[in-house]
Motif scaffolding. Structure first.
Motif, mmCIF file in Angstrom:
data_model
loop_
_atom_site.group_PDB
_atom_site.id
_atom_site.type_symbol
_atom_site.label_atom_id
_atom_site.label_comp_id
_atom_site.label_asym_id
_atom_site.label_seq_id
_atom_site.Cartn_x
_atom_site.Cartn_y
_atom_site.Cartn_z
ATOM 1 N N LYS A 36 0.826 -1.204 0.000
ATOM 2 C CA LYS A 36 0.000 0.000 0.000
ATOM 3 C C LYS A 36 0.859 1.254 0.000
ATOM 4 O O LYS A 36 1.740 1.435 0.851
ATOM 5 C CB LYS A 36 -0.928 0.028 1.211
ATOM 6 C CG LYS A 36 -1.791 1.291 1.287
ATOM 7 C CD LYS A 36 -2.807 1.224 2.406
ATOM 8 C CE LYS A 36 -3.548 2.551 2.604
ATOM 9 N NZ LYS A 36 -4.185 3.049 1.374
ATOM 10 N N SER A 37 0.594 2.105 -0.965
ATOM 11 C CA SER A 37 1.204 3.431 -0.998
ATOM 12 C C SER A 37 0.122 4.423 -1.387
ATOM 13 O O SER A 37 -0.949 4.049 -1.883
ATOM 14 C CB SER A 37 2.388 3.484 -1.977
ATOM 15 O OG SER A 37 1.998 3.090 -3.273
ATOM 16 N N ASN A 38 0.392 5.685 -1.161
ATOM 17 C CA ASN A 38 -0.615 6.725 -1.366
ATOM 18 C C ASN A 38 -0.034 7.864 -2.190
ATOM 19 O O ASN A 38 1.186 8.036 -2.275
ATOM 20 C CB ASN A 38 -1.081 7.282 -0.011
ATOM 21 C CG ASN A 38 -1.526 6.201 0.941
ATOM 22 O OD1 ASN A 38 -2.413 5.413 0.643
ATOM 23 N ND2 ASN A 38 -0.887 6.153 2.108
ATOM 24 N N PHE A 39 -0.939 8.651 -2.764
ATOM 25 C CA PHE A 39 -0.524 9.884 -3.429
ATOM 26 C C PHE A 39 -0.640 11.034 -2.430
ATOM 27 O O PHE A 39 -1.670 11.211 -1.778
ATOM 28 C CB PHE A 39 -1.390 10.167 -4.653
ATOM 29 C CG PHE A 39 -1.089 11.508 -5.282
ATOM 30 C CD1 PHE A 39 0.043 11.682 -6.057
ATOM 31 C CD2 PHE A 39 -1.922 12.601 -5.071
ATOM 32 C CE1 PHE A 39 0.340 12.916 -6.618
ATOM 33 C CE2 PHE A 39 -1.638 13.834 -5.625
ATOM 34 C CZ PHE A 39 -0.496 13.993 -6.403
ATOM 35 N N TYR A 40 0.433 11.792 -2.316
ATOM 36 C CA TYR A 40 0.495 12.947 -1.424
ATOM 37 C C TYR A 40 0.866 14.185 -2.231
ATOM 38 O O TYR A 40 1.421 14.092 -3.333
ATOM 39 C CB TYR A 40 1.564 12.744 -0.341
ATOM 40 C CG TYR A 40 1.381 11.536 0.538
ATOM 41 C CD1 TYR A 40 0.766 11.638 1.782
ATOM 42 C CD2 TYR A 40 1.857 10.282 0.147
ATOM 43 C CE1 TYR A 40 0.625 10.524 2.608
ATOM 44 C CE2 TYR A 40 1.716 9.165 0.956
ATOM 45 C CZ TYR A 40 1.096 9.297 2.187
ATOM 46 O OH TYR A 40 0.961 8.202 2.997
ATOM 47 N N PHE A 41 0.577 15.351 -1.665
ATOM 48 C CA PHE A 41 1.019 16.587 -2.302
ATOM 49 C C PHE A 41 1.423 17.606 -1.246
ATOM 50 O O PHE A 41 0.917 17.607 -0.119
ATOM 51 C CB PHE A 41 -0.056 17.162 -3.226
ATOM 52 C CG PHE A 41 -1.309 17.633 -2.526
ATOM 53 C CD1 PHE A 41 -1.486 18.975 -2.201
ATOM 54 C CD2 PHE A 41 -2.326 16.732 -2.207
ATOM 55 C CE1 PHE A 41 -2.630 19.410 -1.561
ATOM 56 C CE2 PHE A 41 -3.482 17.157 -1.566
ATOM 57 C CZ PHE A 41 -3.627 18.501 -1.245
ATOM 58 N N VAL A 42 2.371 18.427 -1.644
ATOM 59 C CA VAL A 42 2.843 19.542 -0.821
ATOM 60 C C VAL A 42 2.574 20.819 -1.593
ATOM 61 O O VAL A 42 2.968 20.936 -2.765
ATOM 62 C CB VAL A 42 4.347 19.409 -0.530
ATOM 63 C CG1 VAL A 42 4.889 20.674 0.121
ATOM 64 C CG2 VAL A 42 4.626 18.192 0.341
#
Length: 751
Positions: free
Chosen positions: A284-290
């Protein structure tokens, strides 16, 4: 010039860019010789391992904003000097001529800088530092250093902010405190001990340390007039670790790179493993944003925010911002623990609103209506279409998908290519609808082509590294494919014939089984398992894609679960029978089989079952001898998924059912075993166990190992030995000449 220092010739089809788009120009033969940029100057009389390994290797081609030039890097290895040379070149798409920008062997990763013809690239510096170099295709040689990063970095991405500023994002290791990690700054240690409290301990070819991958962001600023010595030059401001303090790691090790993050004017988007789950047992991995707040005093960065996706608990990958930066597309798998699940296409039109995140091509059964799993995604300049690269029936195709606002509109992606394998897609200029494609085929290691996605006509080649295989002594006439009835479904295989093939002759068979097992043989180039190498020795090479292979529908891929030695083995048996009965030019009485990774597992499984008796010899590279020893592998989610669950549960019976070691009493076929010290996915004890059994039973066998290689043999000199030993081994059993005396290359048998 020696054949071993062979370099590649750019292609014979050229374009000029006019308002209506590219037009194909045909040059007379005399004009071609003067206008072509020559990187390969000698035609190979025969395609050999030396030619394969010494042939120039080109990167993807990156077009400038005007769409008239493309920059790329090329590396070439010489077996005479035992050195690799590196060049950065710019291709004029209208004329086909290439200009050398630099031949600094420490230069890498060229990118266009802004809207002109300025270029940026990285350079390996002293004591682990990385100078950031700026040059120009207009003034070759007038390069300068915009700044020096105090650690190794890579994976450059740029975004123009205005006429004076360009945002830059790179990747580099960070210490636990978030600062740059430079291995050359490490203090001397008086112990070599490494202590762990949780998985994972080591990954593919390295032991895991507290230093983690990170994404660093900064600004390249044009110097103002009052700074006279730097007027008009770019200066690199300090880089900021946008993951600092987040517990997140991106790119995801070991293979993540540019495909794991993207950059817009106001955001950095990236994928990372879920920090609350152990990476050895979860995918499991996720999309993140800064988000980036741009102010006169510099940039400030938000904490990473996760985009929530209900019901999709697998791996994220391949984020790509739209040209405006207002939207982002990425992939998300459904099942945690399964690295070969189907990639679902996700589009977020507004990262701040979860309601603006949409999964495309959904279906009521959760499988998605498009039965392909794309690997890369990019946007059209008008942001109406997504361009997807996905495997389909042994090809890696480019597809076009209309972005539908209506979730019930399931217009299927349209295939835009029908041959070869596409590896990279770029808009041909900032305002063009045309695309610049990079790819390869079974006979050419680098092809640049231009495609009009509104026209179904074939992509036009701008540059063929080997002139469609000619300079390798290869031809498309050598390549064909077959379909045969497998255990449950029709199975596809590629066929590669010798360049001097005659239908009046019969040729020994090389039956080559791919790894994965969720992988596939495609119409693409390889420097490790290249079918043409075996074909030019005098084999008909057949590379089947049995149950578990990718590109033939997700159900076909999934069907290998708890069937490792079942359905795929049956497919291979039926494939061999088809070859024996239908391909009259193949002499199956002189057959050999070869495989690596899962293909190596299949060599061991065959050894204990009747199919092995059909072969004169086998080659097993980094294969599995004992399924139980998969407990010493790094990514435990892999056997746990494919064998139904962990060994210490009720699924132990499945592990034992498909264990090749159970059938060593049946082993009798001569076998070459290759296994490397740094392979932590399939530890070297597997190869040693195989060799011990073979030798103990008096079966003709050899053992080859490389202490400095992992799952693959990547170093050119090592690869040449690998090819020499493999070819000598199989040739011996089918009556073909010895490829080369190993002692002539300075190699000696150790005992």
């Amino acid at each position: 010039m020696s054949l071993l220092s062979v370099a590649c010739l750019a292609g014979f089809l050229y374009y000029t860019i006019i308002p209506e788009g590219p037009q194909l120009l045909w040059f007379p033969e005399s004009a071609r010789e003067t206008s072509i940029s020559s990187e390969m100057t000698i035609r190979a009389d025969k395609f050999t391992p030396e030619v394969l390994l010494a042939a120039p290797r080109r990167s993807s081609a990156l077009p400038n904003s005007a769409g008239n030039l493309a920059v790329y890097s090329v590396s070439t290895y010489s077996f005479e000097s035992h050195k690799k040379t590196t060049e950065i070149k710019v291709l004029d798409i209208a004329t086909g001529q290439s200009t050398l920008i630099t031949n600094d062997e420490k230069a890498s990763e060229p990118n266009w800088l802004g809207e002109g013809n300025d270029l940026l690239w990285l350079k390996s510096g002293e004591k682990g530092s990385t100078p950031v170099v700026v040059g120009s295709s207009d003034e070759v040689g007038k390069n300068y250093i915009a700044g020096v990063v105090p650690a190794p970095i890579s994976d450059v991405k740029l975004k123009v902010l205005d006429q004076d500023r360009v945002a830059i994002a790179v990747t580099g290791k960070a210490r636990p405190n978030g600062d740059f990690y430079n291995p050359e700054d490490e203090p001397k240690k008086y112990t070599t001990g490494m202590l762990y409290d949780s998985l994972m301990v080591r990954h593919w070819d390295k032991y895991v340390t507290p230093n983690r991958n990170a994404i660093w962001h900064g600004i390249l600023l044009k110097a103002k007039p009052h700074i006279t010595e730097s007027k008009g030059r770019y200066i690199l401001r300090d880089l900021t670790n946008v993951l600092k303090g987040s517990r997140l790691e991106s790119p995801i090790p070991p293979w993540g790179g540019q495909d794991n993050f993207d950059l817009s004017a106001t955001s950095v988007g990236f994928v990372a493993k879920d920090p609350d789950l152990n990476p050895a047992t979860n995918t499991k991995s996720n999309f993140y944003f800064v988000t980036i707040d741009d102010s006169p005093h510099g940039q400030t960065y938000s904490e990473p925010r996760k985009v929530e996706l209900n019901g999709l608990e697998g791996a994220s990958s391949a984020p790509a911002f739209s040209p405006s930066g207002n939207a982002v597309a990425f992939f998300q798998m459904k099942e945690n623990g399964y690295e070969s699940d189907k990639n679902r296409i996700i589009v977020a039109s507004d990262l701040t609103k979860s309601s603006a995140t949409l999964a495309l091509l959904v279906s009521d059964d959760g499988k998605a209506v498009w039965d392909r799993s794309p690997s890369t995604v990019s946007w059209s300049n008008d942001e109406r279409f997504l361009y997807l690269v996905a495997e389909e029936n042994g090809l890696t195709k480019l597809f076009k998908l209309l972005i539908a606002v209506d979730p019930d509109n399931n217009e299927m992606p349209e295939a835009l290519t029908e041959s070869g394998s596409i590896s990279d897609v770029r808009p041909l200029g900032a305002n063009s609808s045309y695309l610049l494609l990079s790819g390869s085929s079974l006979i050419d290691n680098s092809i640049y082509s231009v495609l009009d996605p509104t026209n179904s006509a074939k992509a036009k080649v701008v540059s063929s590294n080997s002139k469609n295989g000619t300079f390798f002594g290869l031809s498309s006439k050598q390549v064909s494919d077959i379909w045969f009835q497998g255990a449950r479904e029709q199975v596809h295989a590629w066929v590669m014939k010798p360049s001097n093939f005659s239908s009046a002759k019969r040729y020994p068979l090389a039956y080559v089984i791919h790894g994965g097992p969720q992988g596939a043989w495609t119409d693409s180039w390889s420097t490790r398992w290249n079918p043409a190498i075996f074909a030019e020795q005098g084999y008909v090479v057949i590379t089947p894609n049995p149950t578990g292979s990718t590109g033939y529908g997700q159900d076909f891929t999934n069907a290998i679960t708890e069937e490792w030695g079942g359905l795929p083995y049956e497919d291979l048996v039926k494939g061999f029978d088809y070859i024996k009965n239908e391909l009259v030019y193949v002499d199956t009485d002189r057959a050999v089989a070869l495989g690596a990774s899962y293909g190596g597992y299949m060599m061991n499984w065959m050894q204990g079952h009747p199919l092995a008796k059909e072969f004169k010899a086998l080659v097993c590279h980094d294969g599995i001898f004992s399924m139980v020893n998969q407990l010493s592998s790094d990514e435990q989610y892999f056997p746990n998924h494919d064998l139904g669950g962990p060994y210490f549960t009720k699924h132990r019976k499945t592990w034992e059912k498909w264990n090749p070691a159970r059938f060593t009493g049946n082993w009798s076929t001569p076998m070459l075993v290759i296994h490397n010290e740094l392979d932590y996915r399939l530890p070297i004890s597997e190869g040693l166990a195989m060799f011990n059994v073979l030798q103990g039973k008096g079966i003709e066998s050899r053992f080859l190992t490389f202490p400095d290689e992992s799952h693959w043999v990547l170093k050119e000199e090592n690869s040449l030995l690998w090819h020499t030993v493999v070819l000598n081994w199989i040739n011996k059993f089918v009556g073909l000449p010895v490829y080369k005396d190993e002692r002539e290359q300075g190699y000696e048998v150790q005992n």
